[in-house]
Design an enzyme around this catalytic site. Structure first.
Site, PDB file in Angstrom:
ATOM      1  N   HIS A 289      32.952  27.427  53.198  1.00 17.25           N
ATOM      2  CA  HIS A 289      31.722  27.352  53.774  1.00 17.25           C
ATOM      3  C   HIS A 289      31.711  27.926  55.166  1.00 17.25           C
ATOM      4  O   HIS A 289      32.093  27.376  56.325  1.00 17.25           O
ATOM      5  CB  HIS A 289      31.015  26.217  53.804  1.00 17.25           C
ATOM      6  CG  HIS A 289      30.752  25.828  52.438  1.00 17.25           C
ATOM      7  ND1 HIS A 289      29.401  26.205  52.055  1.00 17.25           N
ATOM      8  CD2 HIS A 289      31.148  24.945  51.726  1.00 17.25           C
ATOM      9  CE1 HIS A 289      29.386  25.449  50.846  1.00 17.25           C
ATOM     10  NE2 HIS A 289      30.451  24.902  50.646  1.00 17.25           N
TER      11      HIS A 289
ATOM     12  N   GLU B 181      29.484  29.086  56.946  1.00 20.79           N
ATOM     13  CA  GLU B 181      28.506  28.528  57.992  1.00 20.79           C
ATOM     14  C   GLU B 181      28.817  27.125  58.449  1.00 20.79           C
ATOM     15  O   GLU B 181      27.883  26.593  59.251  1.00 20.79           O
ATOM     16  CB  GLU B 181      27.302  28.688  57.123  1.00 20.79           C
ATOM     17  CG  GLU B 181      26.944  27.611  55.978  1.00 20.79           C
ATOM     18  CD  GLU B 181      27.607  27.866  54.714  1.00 20.79           C
ATOM     19  OE1 GLU B 181      28.463  28.811  54.708  1.00 20.79           O
ATOM     20  OE2 GLU B 181      27.419  27.234  53.617  1.00 20.79           O
TER      21      GLU B 181
ATOM     22  N   CYS C 291      31.317  30.214  48.232  1.00 23.67           N
ATOM     23  CA  CYS C 291      31.743  28.796  47.684  1.00 23.67           C
ATOM     24  C   CYS C 291      31.651  29.086  46.163  1.00 23.67           C
ATOM     25  O   CYS C 291      32.325  29.888  45.497  1.00 23.67           O
ATOM     26  CB  CYS C 291      31.106  27.576  47.960  1.00 23.67           C
ATOM     27  SG  CYS C 291      31.728  26.087  47.596  1.00 23.67           S
TER      28      CYS C 291
END
Lengths: 252, 209
Positions: free
Chosen positions: B186, B188, B79
């Site tokens: 992202h 994750e 990011c």
């Protein structure tokens, strides 16, 4: 192309998921971590957890819930309810939530939006708005305290104010439509979506897959939130998404 | 072992949780001496470019990251962490970046070529288009990942852009050059696709040990 998001909402009280119909009459519907995993599997794009605990102990439990959910979930989730200070935001975000949602506390003290946005970035700050049509106002009025208290704010004026102060997203609930399962409030959603630059999540009134299509096309929503129709398996995230795909609405 | 750079910008928890799920050892630190023990570095981050660079400079992490890369160490920016890899950003007035990759960071205009308004930030799930071969994409098919950002990278070196996503313009989503990588979204928070991408990065790091 950016997809339209489907967001199941889980009301959490003292660590357990419950669902209110038009803000009253609760029914126990399970364990937050299990439900989160279930909705992730189903293809939910995000989740919202609303902490409706009234007690201090309940709030503490919520931090544990957030930590447990964050440990197992690989999609974003937002936590709302009882977040009244920058300290509250820190506790929830540091426990692993991706966004916090402010409602009553933002109306009472709009500076809170800015404080959160300055500290964590706007993308972490959702402002939740409960709106109900008001004949005398000729528009929708903003309510706080779980829909029990009328404010002086007209909805468009308030969402513009919230975005100016740093809200990264608006979670818009129509109190008129909530719990009725007759569809989202399209006029309200469209009016809000067209008046702010940030994404708008429509909430309140979902009863069928067709209602989602309407709110994404006519209502111009970026995302749509629902609770009971998913929790009580009247339809599923999967079904809604396959319907939307058939209708040409881009979903994941 | 992976070193997650903790410089006070953003949510390290979800990145570390993702590594736990992938059963990877990691440390979280703002100390260059500690991070130097790691085989590969992850630079996460949300917030303002200028603030992030200031913190990286102040904690001597900017120098550490440049040295780490010079020595052939792997670096993954996520990011804002990806944006910091580039030369400069227009966020809050021009600010210098780490200059590990060529290009600059600009804001979404919020108006398309027909002058229609679109939403900023670019928030939600968008589909990756693979442009160039990269070890990060090994074994993967184009899929959706989760984005949240208002600024994006512009670069003339198209070979750096391994994957992009369409949001008014072609947004560089995965960048890769030698041992330097970045993901604008992202991973994750991007379900199984995100986990696979992280896994590929971890394999690269492991391969070098």
């Amino acid at each position: 192309m950016l997809t339209k998001r489907i967001i199941p909402c889980l009301d959490v009280k003292e660590g357990r998921v419950v669902k209110g119909v038009q803000f009253v009459s609760l029914r126990d519907a399970g364990d937050p971590v299990e439900l989160a995993a279930f909705y992730d599997q189903e293809g939910a794009d995000e989740l919202v957890f609303l902490d409706i605990s009234a007690s201090h102990e309940g709030r503490e439990t919520m931090v544990d819930v957030v930590r447990a959910v964050a440990g197992s979930l690989a999609i974003p989730f937002t936590v709302g309810g009882g977040i009244n200070s920058l300290e509250d935001m820190k506790r929830i975000l540091r426990a692993g939530a991706d966004k916090v949602s402010l409602n009553t506390s933002a109306v009472l003290r709009p500076e809170l939006i800015t404080e959160g946005a300055d500290y964590f970035g706007s993308q972490c700050i959702v402002v939740a708005v409960d709106a109900r049509w008001d004949e005398t106002l000729g528009s929708w009025r903003v309510y706080t305290h779980g829909g029990r208290r009328a404010t002086d704010w007209e909805v468009i004026a308030w969402v513009k104010e919230a975005v100016n102060r740093g809200a990264g997203e608006i979670l818009l609930t129509s109190m008129d439509n909530d719990g009725e399962k007759q569809g989202f409030n399209l006029a309200l959603t469209k009016a809000v979506s067209e008046s702010v630059s940030v994404p708008v999540i429509a909430s309140g009134g979902a009863g069928s897959a067709a209602h989602f299509e309407e709110v994404f096309t006519t209502g111009k929503a970026d995302a749509a939130l629902a609770a009971s129709i998913f929790h009580y398996k009247e339809t599923s995230v999967k079904e809604v998404k396959s319907f939307l795909k058939q209708k040409g609405v881009v979903v994941r | 072992m992976i070193g997650i750079v903790d410089y006070g910008m953003g949510n390290l928890f979800s990145v570390s949780k993702a590594l736990e799920r992938l059963q990877t050892e990691f440390i979280i630190s703002d100390d260059p001496a500690e991070l130097a023990k790691a085989d590969g570095i992850i630079l996460p981050g949300v917030g303002s470019f200028r603030d992030a660079m200031m913190l990286l400079e102040r904690k001597k992490l900017a120098t550490f990251l440049k040295n780490h890369v010079d020595k052939g160490g792997f670096l993954l920016g996520i990011c804002l962490g990806m944006q910091l890899l580039f030369e400069e950003s227009e966020e809050n007035g021009p600010a210098k970046g780490l200059s590990l990759l060529p290009g600059k960071v600009v804001r979404f205009s919020g108006r398309d070529s027909k002058n229609n308004a679109y939403k900023v930030p670019h928030m939600g799930w968008n589909k990756l288009t693979f442009n160039n071969h990269s070890p990060l994409l090994k074994g993967l098919e184009e899929d959706y990942v989760y984005f949240v950002h208002s600024y994006f990278v512009v670069t003339n070196e198209t070979e750096v852009v391994a994957a992009s996503a369409k949001y008014d313009v072609d947004v560089p989503a995965i960048v890769a050059k030698d041992n330097v990588f970045g993901m604008q979204f992202h991973p994750e928070k991007s379900g199984s696709m995100g986990m696979s991408l992280l896994k590929n990065y971890l394999s690269l790091v492991k391969g070098r040990q």
